[in-house]
Motif scaffolding. Structure first.
Motif, PDB file in Angstrom:
ATOM      1  N   TYR A  92       0.827  -1.203   0.000  1.00  0.00           N
ATOM      2  CA  TYR A  92       0.000   0.000   0.000  1.00  0.00           C
ATOM      3  C   TYR A  92       0.866   1.260   0.000  1.00  0.00           C
ATOM      4  O   TYR A  92       0.602   2.208  -0.745  1.00  0.00           O
ATOM      5  CB  TYR A  92      -0.929   0.002   1.210  1.00  0.00           C
TER       6      TYR A  92
ATOM      7  N   ARG B  67       1.225   4.288  -2.741  1.00  0.00           N
ATOM      8  CA  ARG B  67       1.134   5.719  -2.452  1.00  0.00           C
ATOM      9  C   ARG B  67       2.374   6.458  -2.936  1.00  0.00           C
ATOM     10  O   ARG B  67       2.286   7.610  -3.362  1.00  0.00           O
ATOM     11  CB  ARG B  67       0.930   5.959  -0.949  1.00  0.00           C
ATOM     12  N   ARG B  68       3.510   5.800  -2.857  1.00  0.00           N
ATOM     13  CA  ARG B  68       4.731   6.409  -3.394  1.00  0.00           C
ATOM     14  C   ARG B  68       4.609   6.581  -4.908  1.00  0.00           C
ATOM     15  O   ARG B  68       5.110   7.544  -5.484  1.00  0.00           O
ATOM     16  CB  ARG B  68       5.949   5.536  -3.046  1.00  0.00           C
ATOM     17  N   SER B  69       3.952   5.597  -5.569  1.00  0.00           N
ATOM     18  CA  SER B  69       3.760   5.633  -7.014  1.00  0.00           C
ATOM     19  C   SER B  69       5.127   5.765  -7.691  1.00  0.00           C
ATOM     20  O   SER B  69       6.076   5.081  -7.309  1.00  0.00           O
ATOM     21  CB  SER B  69       2.816   6.781  -7.386  1.00  0.00           C
TER      22      SER B  69
ATOM     23  N   TRP C 262      -0.242  12.914   2.954  1.00  0.00           N
ATOM     24  CA  TRP C 262      -0.457  11.560   3.481  1.00  0.00           C
ATOM     25  C   TRP C 262       0.814  11.136   4.204  1.00  0.00           C
ATOM     26  O   TRP C 262       1.927  11.447   3.774  1.00  0.00           O
ATOM     27  CB  TRP C 262      -0.756  10.569   2.354  1.00  0.00           C
TER      28      TRP C 262
ATOM     29  N   SER D  43       2.620   7.679   6.316  1.00  0.00           N
ATOM     30  CA  SER D  43       2.537   6.260   6.645  1.00  0.00           C
ATOM     31  C   SER D  43       2.707   6.054   8.145  1.00  0.00           C
ATOM     32  O   SER D  43       3.016   6.982   8.889  1.00  0.00           O
ATOM     33  CB  SER D  43       3.618   5.481   5.886  1.00  0.00           C
TER      34      SER D  43
END
Length: 361
Positions: A134, A138-140, A152, A154
């Motif tokens: 996940y 989010r890092r993409s 965002w 973590s």
């Protein structure tokens, strides 16, 4: 006396090689700077043994295993605390995920879209890490960076948000401080392993081909200095070497970073002659004397002198010159091994040697 000499010998050994590179591994790179050094290191570490993408799951068991046997995930680990979750090799491979803690996958820390998903980059273990699926999502394929205001965060404090680094204001992913040096040395590896092999790469806001853009290069240099080589990196370097047959030079020799990319000293531009410098006494407790080459003109701004620690940090010191002799007072710096460099800007030469600072002899 014997104890101090033994300590000095061990310090010297640590300067020459941080990790366990084979004897002579870097011989062809010694005495070089700038692009000449980068090219020499490229020639040493190229043509590694290419792995399959599926085999990475198995390789991670030796390259990224914590002391407790769990997966070493830099995106969820809390080095000074207890992570909210940990993964078991094999059992927790992704798979589907909907949030943190569901599974781990294979993170291309240098995003695969930047090199068009080509090989051998696609499976090069030096930039592939097991990370939470996940968080990886989010890092993409955002660049690494430093965040001014996170959109965002973590569970371990990694962040997504707009960059606050001068030179880029787009979206970036910021890892925690304890792993910034690891990732910086990963990118220096990529810039060197694929030096002049990156024609046609898509690149990104962070890199041109495999080479870091100026804003990212300065940031990564800072990260490497602020987060020195850890035992984790040394162990991982040795483990990857056993699999791929090549090494990350910037873990074995952290000083290579500044020796290649210190553009403000002209490295890679016009300094081509590397010469030895005579200093005495060496080891020293406080003051070391320098015998300058007879043809150096010390008037005005013709020369510069720098002192670097083994992790590339520039040290402050006092220096006095009279004719072709000088002295440096080291009493304000810690014990250790340092690299002194004298730059003759008129003749385009570098004179250098190691200095050992000890509290007693």
């Amino acid at each position: 006396m014997k104890t101090n000499l033994l300590l000095i010998a061990l310090i010297i050994a640590g300067f020459v090689s941080f990790a366990q590179a084979p004897a002579g591994y870097y011989n062809n790179a010694m005495g070089k700077y700038g692009v000449q050094l980068q090219q020499a290191l490229h020639d040493i570490i190229k043509n590694h043994e290419v792995q399959s993408y599926q085999s990475l799951w198995t390789h991670f068991r030796t390259t990224d295993k914590k002391v407790n046997g769990k997966v070493w995930d830099m995106y969820s680990d809390r080095p000074n605390g207890t992570p909210q979750y940990e993964y078991t090799f094999g059992n927790d491979q992704c798979g589907n995920y909907s949030g943190e803690g569901d599974c781990y996958n294979r993170e291309h820390s240098f995003p695969k879209s930047w090199f068009n998903e080509g090989y051998p980059m696609y499976t090069d273990l030096f930039h592939l890490y097991p990370t939470d699926g996940y968080v990886n999502g989010r890092r993409s394929n955002y660049p690494y960076g430093e965040v001014s205001s996170a959109t965002w965060t973590s569970t371990n404090g990694s962040k997504v948000g707009n960059s606050c680094i001068n030179g880029y204001n787009g979206t970036v992913f910021e890892p925690i401080d304890e792993y910034k040096g690891d990732l910086a040395r990963t990118y220096f590896y990529m810039a060197t392993r694929y030096y002049k092999e990156d024609g046609g790469w898509s690149g990104s806001p962070m890199v041109n081909g495999s080479q870091l853009k100026p804003w990212a290069l300065q940031m990564m240099r800072d990260w490497a200095k602020d987060d020195p080589v850890s035992q984790k990196e040394i162990d991982r370097n040795n483990a990857v070497y056993a699999i791929q047959g090549n090494r990350n030079p910037f873990i074995d020799h952290p000083e290579f970073v500044e020796m290649i990319w210190r553009e403000d000293l002209g490295f890679g531009k016009y300094y081509a002659r590397i010469n030895s410098l005579t200093v005495y006494p060496n080891p020293t407790c406080d003051v070391v004397n320098i015998n300058l080459p007879f043809d150096i003109n010390i008037k005005g701004d013709n020369i510069e002198i720098f002192l670097f620690s083994v992790d590339g940090k520039k040290m402050s010191f006092n220096v006095d010159f009279e004719l072709n002799k000088g002295s440096i007072n080291l009493s304000s710096i810690p014990e250790g091994v340092y690299l002194i460099q004298l730059i003759d800007k008129v003749k385009g030469s570098i004179y250098q040697t190691k200095i050992i600072r000890t509290s007693s002899l």
